[in-house]
Design a protein around this motif. Structure first.
Motif, PDB file in Angstrom:
ATOM      1  N   GLU A   1      39.743  33.882  35.860  1.00  0.00           N
ATOM      2  CA  GLU A   1      40.046  35.079  36.994  1.00  0.00           C
ATOM      3  C   GLU A   1      41.592  35.683  36.418  1.00  0.00           C
ATOM      4  O   GLU A   1      41.501  37.087  36.392  1.00  0.00           O
ATOM      5  CB  GLU A   1      40.295  34.590  38.441  1.00  0.00           C
ATOM      6  CG  GLU A   1      40.596  35.711  39.220  1.00  0.00           C
ATOM      7  CD  GLU A   1      40.578  35.486  40.812  1.00  0.00           C
ATOM      8  OE1 GLU A   1      40.193  34.325  41.244  1.00  0.00           O
ATOM      9  OE2 GLU A   1      41.085  36.248  41.708  1.00  0.00           O
TER      10      GLU A   1
ATOM     11  N   GLU B   1      37.379  28.481  36.329  1.00  0.00           N
ATOM     12  CA  GLU B   1      37.396  29.784  37.206  1.00  0.00           C
ATOM     13  C   GLU B   1      38.656  30.416  37.251  1.00  0.00           C
ATOM     14  O   GLU B   1      38.624  31.614  37.182  1.00  0.00           O
ATOM     15  CB  GLU B   1      36.563  29.339  38.587  1.00  0.00           C
ATOM     16  CG  GLU B   1      35.299  29.008  38.278  1.00  0.00           C
ATOM     17  CD  GLU B   1      34.356  28.868  39.676  1.00  0.00           C
ATOM     18  OE1 GLU B   1      35.014  28.753  40.579  1.00  0.00           O
ATOM     19  OE2 GLU B   1      33.337  28.163  39.382  1.00  0.00           O
ATOM     20  N   GLU B   2      39.586  29.455  37.778  1.00  0.00           N
ATOM     21  CA  GLU B   2      40.871  30.333  37.940  1.00  0.00           C
ATOM     22  C   GLU B   2      41.661  30.866  36.628  1.00  0.00           C
ATOM     23  O   GLU B   2      42.080  32.138  36.719  1.00  0.00           O
ATOM     24  CB  GLU B   2      42.128  29.097  38.312  1.00  0.00           C
ATOM     25  CG  GLU B   2      42.121  28.936  39.883  1.00  0.00           C
ATOM     26  CD  GLU B   2      43.172  27.839  40.211  1.00  0.00           C
ATOM     27  OE1 GLU B   2      44.162  27.818  39.669  1.00  0.00           O
ATOM     28  OE2 GLU B   2      42.969  27.048  41.126  1.00  0.00           O
TER      29      GLU B   2
ATOM     30  N   ILE C   1      30.375  37.993  39.346  1.00  0.00           N
ATOM     31  CA  ILE C   1      31.728  37.832  39.961  1.00  0.00           C
ATOM     32  C   ILE C   1      31.283  37.464  41.339  1.00  0.00           C
ATOM     33  O   ILE C   1      30.866  38.074  42.050  1.00  0.00           O
ATOM     34  CB  ILE C   1      32.365  38.872  39.557  1.00  0.00           C
ATOM     35  CG1 ILE C   1      32.542  39.133  38.219  1.00  0.00           C
ATOM     36  CG2 ILE C   1      33.720  38.983  40.358  1.00  0.00           C
ATOM     37  CD1 ILE C   1      33.561  40.155  37.777  1.00  0.00           C
TER      38      ILE C   1
ATOM     39  N   TYR D   1      34.179  38.711  32.788  1.00  0.00           N
ATOM     40  CA  TYR D   1      34.463  37.546  33.638  1.00  0.00           C
ATOM     41  C   TYR D   1      33.390  36.243  33.177  1.00  0.00           C
ATOM     42  O   TYR D   1      34.085  35.206  33.037  1.00  0.00           O
ATOM     43  CB  TYR D   1      34.033  37.699  35.087  1.00  0.00           C
ATOM     44  CG  TYR D   1      34.279  36.329  36.011  1.00  0.00           C
ATOM     45  CD1 TYR D   1      35.648  36.010  36.329  1.00  0.00           C
ATOM     46  CD2 TYR D   1      33.137  35.887  36.707  1.00  0.00           C
ATOM     47  CE1 TYR D   1      35.889  34.808  37.085  1.00  0.00           C
ATOM     48  CE2 TYR D   1      33.382  34.808  37.474  1.00  0.00           C
ATOM     49  CZ  TYR D   1      34.834  34.209  37.615  1.00  0.00           C
ATOM     50  OH  TYR D   1      35.055  33.179  38.445  1.00  0.00           O
TER      51      TYR D   1
ATOM     52  N   VAL E   1      36.464  37.234  44.213  1.00  0.00           N
ATOM     53  CA  VAL E   1      37.159  37.263  42.735  1.00  0.00           C
ATOM     54  C   VAL E   1      37.362  39.008  42.573  1.00  0.00           C
ATOM     55  O   VAL E   1      38.442  39.601  42.160  1.00  0.00           O
ATOM     56  CB  VAL E   1      36.630  36.595  41.413  1.00  0.00           C
ATOM     57  CG1 VAL E   1      37.091  37.070  40.325  1.00  0.00           C
ATOM     58  CG2 VAL E   1      36.648  35.082  41.856  1.00  0.00           C
ATOM     59  N   SER E   2      35.989  39.476  42.887  1.00  0.00           N
ATOM     60  CA  SER E   2      35.998  41.040  42.736  1.00  0.00           C
ATOM     61  C   SER E   2      37.279  41.729  43.614  1.00  0.00           C
ATOM     62  O   SER E   2      37.673  42.842  43.338  1.00  0.00           O
ATOM     63  CB  SER E   2      34.696  41.388  42.963  1.00  0.00           C
ATOM     64  OG  SER E   2      34.586  42.693  42.649  1.00  0.00           O
TER      65      SER E   2
ATOM     66  N   LEU F   1      40.508  41.482  42.200  1.00  0.00           N
ATOM     67  CA  LEU F   1      40.622  42.367  41.014  1.00  0.00           C
ATOM     68  C   LEU F   1      41.289  43.825  41.570  1.00  0.00           C
ATOM     69  O   LEU F   1      42.016  44.104  40.979  1.00  0.00           O
ATOM     70  CB  LEU F   1      39.494  42.169  40.435  1.00  0.00           C
ATOM     71  CG  LEU F   1      39.306  43.027  39.021  1.00  0.00           C
ATOM     72  CD1 LEU F   1      40.417  42.959  38.086  1.00  0.00           C
ATOM     73  CD2 LEU F   1      38.118  43.186  38.342  1.00  0.00           C
TER      74      LEU F   1
ATOM     75  N   GLN G   1      41.925  39.777  35.251  1.00  0.00           N
ATOM     76  CA  GLN G   1      42.926  41.020  35.959  1.00  0.00           C
ATOM     77  C   GLN G   1      43.758  41.482  34.869  1.00  0.00           C
ATOM     78  O   GLN G   1      44.013  42.386  34.639  1.00  0.00           O
ATOM     79  CB  GLN G   1      43.597  40.083  36.802  1.00  0.00           C
ATOM     80  CG  GLN G   1      42.808  39.682  38.350  1.00  0.00           C
ATOM     81  CD  GLN G   1      43.721  38.876  39.064  1.00  0.00           C
ATOM     82  OE1 GLN G   1      44.771  38.812  39.051  1.00  0.00           O
ATOM     83  NE2 GLN G   1      43.168  38.529  40.360  1.00  0.00           N
TER      84      GLN G   1
END
Lengths: 83, 198
Positions: free
Chosen positions: B48, B44-45, A65, B34, A69-70, A73, B52
């Protein structure tokens, strides 16, 4: 390119697919091995599909990751990230 | 075993409001989730978003987690379902792929040739990598998800069928077609010779 019509019965096709899916018992493995020894097309098919899956897995490393991004999150989850 | 016990304690603490325990659970499972989303979505978007959404659901529903499966299996199912939903909602689907032209009778695919030393040089490896990445991205999602879940993630036919809501027979057919499609795309770039006719 060799356009090939292969007239196997469903049983052999099923054995080959199970072999590739690692769902084959010892007895059926012997039967398939016996068939493949006499059938170069099936041997090429099995070998090339196995090679394809092996190659795909060899390039398929777990994606790390990205740090941003992490961070996003943990922010969305309203949690505190250790590092 | 001790890891499983540790995780059980973390889950219990997280359910009881321990934010640190929850953060450890998120940290330890976020990379594989992921990675799975990237493989399935090739974006990638979108991956993500799935990451989440999966952990938002985990936090909301962790108190309903029965512990019959591992936490990863539970998260994996959530992420897979979210991923499939996202794929279905997208308008761009590769429905015109050659894969739909494979008939039941052509189970061997188009290109029945032996591969000679498929990967010897670094240059070849790079070519194969790009070729495989292109092939997987062009696989229609209904085939890509089966290929990844069976051949890469090593789920059984039954597990794959359950997660994707398909019959086992359907999983087998899709897997066969996906493998052939991938194999044929790769074969186009292989040094091949014709099989000696039997």
């Amino acid at each position: 390119m060799n356009s090939h019509q292969h007239n196997h019965n469903d049983h052999i096709i099923d054995l080959v697919q199970k072999h590739l899916g690692r769902d084959l018992g010892a007895k059926a493995k012997g039967e398939l091995k016996h068939h493949i020894e006499k059938c170069p097309d099936c041997k090429v098919y099995v070998d090339s599909v196995e090679e394809t899956v092996k190659l795909y897995k060899s390039i398929d490393n777990e994606t790390d990751i990205p740090m941003d991004v992490s961070k996003r999150l943990f922010k969305v989850l309203n949690l505190k990230k250790d590092s | 075993m001790s890891n499983q016990l540790d995780e059980k304690i973390l889950i219990k603490n997280a359910v009881n409001g321990d934010q640190n325990a929850m953060a450890i659970l998120v940290e330890s499972h976020s990379a594989p989730i992921y990675s799975l989303a990237i493989k399935m979505l090739q974006n990638e978007e979108d991956a993500e978003d799935i990451l989440q959404e999966t952990f938002i659901i985990m936090i909301k529903k962790l108190n309903t987690f029965s512990g019959k499966s591992s936490l990863y299996t539970w998260l994996y199912r959530i992420a897979t379902n979210l991923t499939l939903g996202k794929l279905r909602s997208k308008t761009i689907v590769n429905q015109d792929s050659d894969i739909n032209n494979l008939s039941e009778s052509s189970y061997l695919g188009k290109d029945i040739r032996k591969w000679i030393n498929p990967i010897e040089e670094e240059q070849d490896q790079s070519l194969m990598k790009s070729c495989l990445e292109q092939a997987i991205s062009k696989l229609p999602e209904s085939y890509r998800s089966v290929f990844i879940m069976r051949d890469v993630e090593k789920n059984s036919t039954r597990q794959t069928a359950e997660i994707l809501g398909l019959s086992e027979a359907n999983v087998k057919v899709r897997l066969m077609r996906a493998r052939l499609y991938m194999r044929d795309r790769l074969a186009e770039n292989m040094k091949c010779v014709d099989v000696i006719p039997s």
